[in-house]
Motif scaffolding. Structure first.
Motif: not given
Ligand SMILES: Cc1cc2nc3c(=O)[nH]c(=O)nc-3n(C[C@H](O)[C@H](O)[C@H](O)COP(=O)(O)OP(=O)(O)OC[C@H]3O[C@@H](n4cnc5c(N)ncnc54)[C@H](O)[C@@H]3O)c2cc1C
Ligand code: SF4
Length: 316
Positions: A123-130, A132-145, A198-204
């Motif tokens: 929900y936070d468009t300022g953060q990387p998220c695979n 929402r935006q494939p390939g940008s990374g995952c802020a949750a891993i190592g973040g607040f989970s 997997g490697d394609t979290p945008q395909i749900e």
């Protein structure tokens, strides 16, 4: 919010064809998830195809003694249906554990199944998220989970699926009916509807672009004690940290599905053989291979305790 066009579909096949023609088109039902995502520009459809007028809003008996729930049946109406309350108590209870009365009045059966994750970084468009935006990374891993998955996730995404209703439908062995853009119909076990990231979290999901859910079929009633227990931070308006949907027969056998722990409703049929041995044995099989983070490791004992409470309630 970005500009978009809007049309009312006149038939399921026409709705499917309209969305298929335009990669930027989306169906809209109750709008309780999609419109929020559009306001935040997480979803940016250029065309909305409104499916509310398709007369998919009834609950009918099926020839094999089950129920066929139209895709547009509102969550409130489904929870209150006397046949659902009597024969599929786990579903009625799961629905009533979700969202709020106002939201359930708008939310539909299909929209509920297809609602998107509540991962805060999605929900936070300022953060990387695979997702929402494939390939940008995952802020949750190592973040607040704290809210996120302990099993079924990947190095790309550890989001959970937020639906309560879907967890009950998984325990009930429900089947999703769809119409494809070419007019062909198909059925998908609810077990196969949601994909692991997997490697394609945008395909749900297993759905193609333009494939419309028309109904969800429930098999004939399973009987037994049917319980849905949801553990959350607040008593209302909160998503599950852990939830348990269970159908327990008088001899102690049964079925169990979990919510709040995985990217899809989590059921491991082999674990159900352990039910007569108690919650610890079932939880160990259900969560074998779990990879919790420091923030959400509490979910593992919470599953065991919630399951223990459910099995005790069923015995009582
Ligand atoms: C504050 C808040 C709290 C909530 N709490 C909970 C909770 O505790 N538990 C819970 O389970 N849910 C909760 N929800 C989520 C709510 O249940 C969903 O937003 C709702 O069920 C979505 O249904 P809808 O009909 O409004 O879907 P929409 O927003 O209209 O659509 C959702 C998605 O489904 C697609 N879609 C809709 N219909 C079809 C169809 N027939 N075929 C194919 N695709 C379709 C849309 O294109 C969209 O991608 C909460 C929501 C809010 C806002
Ligand atoms: S867990 Fe998934 S949804 Fe959340 S930030 Fe990572 S990729 Fe995005």
């Amino acid at each position: 919010m970005r500009p978009f066009t809007y049309e009312r579909a006149t038939s399921p096949a026409a709705a499917a064809a309209a969305v298929e023609r335009n990669p930027g088109a989306r169906f809209i039902a109750g709008g309780t998830n999609l419109l929020d995502l559009m306001k935040l520009e997480i979803e940016t459809p250029v065309q909305l195809v409104d499916v509310n007028g398709l007369k998919l809003d009834s609950v009918e008996p099926t020839p094999d003694g089950g129920l066929r729930i139209g895709a547009l049946v509102r969550n409130t109406d489904l929870a209150a249906d006397p046949r659902v309350r009597r024969d599929y108590g786990v579903l009625s209870r799961a629905l009533l554990a979700g969202a709020s009365g106002q939201l359930r009045n708008k939310a539909t059966t299909a929209g509920n199944l297809l609602q998107r994750t509540r991962c805060p970084y999605f929900y936070d468009t300022g953060q990387p998220c695979n997702k929402r935006q494939p390939g940008s990374g995952c802020a949750a891993i190592g973040g607040f989970s704290r809210q996120l998955a302990v099993i079924g996730g990947s190095d790309a995404c550890i989001a959970t699926h937020p639906s309560d209703m879907a967890v009950a439908m998984r325990a009930l062995d429900a089947t999703v009916e769809t119409v494809r853009p070419d007019g062909a119909v198909r059925t998908i076990p609810v077990a196969d509807l949601h994909r692991l990231p997997g490697d394609t979290p945008q395909i749900e999901t297993a759905l193609e672009h333009g494939e419309l859910i028309t109904a969800v079929a429930l098999p004939k009633p399973a009987g037994g004690a049917q319980i849905y227990r949801k553990v959350r931070d607040r008593a209302s308006y909160a998503f599950a940290l852990v939830s348990v949907a269970a159908i327990v027969q008088p001899d102690g056998s049964g079925r169990v599905a979990l919510g709040g722990v995985a990217p899809k409703p989590w059921r491991v049929e082999a674990a159900e053989a352990e039910m007569p041995r108690g919650a610890k044995a079932v939880a160990a099989r259900l969560l074998a291979g779990a990879k919790p983070t420091d923030d959400n490791a509490f979910k593992l004992p919470l599953v065991e305790r919630t399951l223990g409470a459910v099995l005790a309630e069923a015995k009582g």
